[in-house]
Design an enzyme around this catalytic site. Structure first.
Site, PDB file in Angstrom:
ATOM      1  N   ALA A 178       0.825  -1.210   0.000  1.00 44.18           N
ATOM      2  CA  ALA A 178       0.000   0.000   0.000  1.00 44.18           C
ATOM      3  C   ALA A 178       0.855   1.253   0.000  1.00 44.18           C
ATOM      4  O   ALA A 178       1.969   1.275   0.501  1.00 44.18           O
ATOM      5  CB  ALA A 178      -0.911   0.001   1.223  1.00 44.18           C
ATOM      6  N   GLY A 225       1.434  -5.481   1.851  1.00 41.58           N
ATOM      7  CA  GLY A 225       0.210  -6.019   1.275  1.00 41.58           C
ATOM      8  C   GLY A 225       0.469  -6.852   0.031  1.00 41.58           C
ATOM      9  O   GLY A 225      -0.284  -7.779  -0.270  1.00 41.58           O
ATOM     10  N   GLU A 231       1.177 -10.172   1.285  1.00 41.57           N
ATOM     11  CA  GLU A 231      -0.069 -10.758   1.779  1.00 41.57           C
ATOM     12  C   GLU A 231      -0.925 -11.287   0.625  1.00 41.57           C
ATOM     13  O   GLU A 231      -1.551 -12.342   0.749  1.00 41.57           O
ATOM     14  CB  GLU A 231      -0.824  -9.745   2.643  1.00 41.57           C
ATOM     15  N   GLU A 250       6.252  -2.837   6.889  1.00 41.94           N
ATOM     16  CA  GLU A 250       5.415  -1.881   7.606  1.00 41.94           C
ATOM     17  C   GLU A 250       5.649  -1.917   9.112  1.00 41.94           C
ATOM     18  O   GLU A 250       5.396  -0.944   9.813  1.00 41.94           O
ATOM     19  CB  GLU A 250       3.932  -2.078   7.272  1.00 41.94           C
TER      20      GLU A 250
END
Length: 164
Positions: free
Chosen positions: A37, A77, A80, A100
């Site tokens: 992100a 992300g 993920e 992050e």
């Protein structure tokens, strides 16, 4: 971005509903899988639309095999998303991680659950708590990726999808 998340959701739903589609391959553009992100979006007001967690769950629950073709980086992300896929093929120069955490954020799309299931608790804790990026060769040893290649990652992912 919201546009990428919406495209992933739409593409997965369309592929799942189409009986002629036998498998799905997810890749990035321009030699990069996904750096995750854009952190600047975290300070903006809440936006309506799709969220990453449900998209990763949608990938994972697909009845058709979903293969990630990881080139460049799969971070935050992006990792993920790859964790939600049933199989992962990485270019030998690819790097993966959950950076992050270095700024105090926890992975928000169930990466803290999927990563330990895939590579075991000790290795997952190391990645989750340090935010370090691991190279594809280490990811293969840990079981994070199923295959590493030196050639075209997308073609290798398609071959794997056809095989499974």
């Amino acid at each position: 971005s919201l546009a990428v998340l919406q495209a992933l959701e739409d593409g997965l739903k369309k592929a799942d509903a189409d009986p002629s589609v036998k498998a799905v391959m997810i890749c990035g553009e321009n030699g990069k899988f996904s750096a995750g992100a854009d952190i600047r979006g975290f300070s903006s007001p809440k936006r309506r639309g799709v969220a990453l967690g449900p998209i990763v769950s949608l990938i994972e629950s697909s009845e058709k095999p979903v293969v990630a073709a990881i080139e460049g980086v799969a971070l935050g992300g992006g990792l993920e998303v790859a964790l939600g896929c049933h199989y992962r093929v990485a270019h030998v120069k690819a790097r993966m991680g959950l950076p992050e955490v270095t700024i105090g954020l926890l992975p928000g799309a169930e990466g803290t659950q999927r990563l330990p299931r895939l590579i075991g608790v000790p290795a997952a804790l190391d990645m989750i708590t340090t935010g370090k990026h691991i190279p594809a060769t280490e990811a293969l040893k840990l079981g994070l990726v199923d295959e590493i290649v030196e050639e075209n990652t997308i073609e290798a992912a398609i071959r794997l999808a056809n095989k499974v």
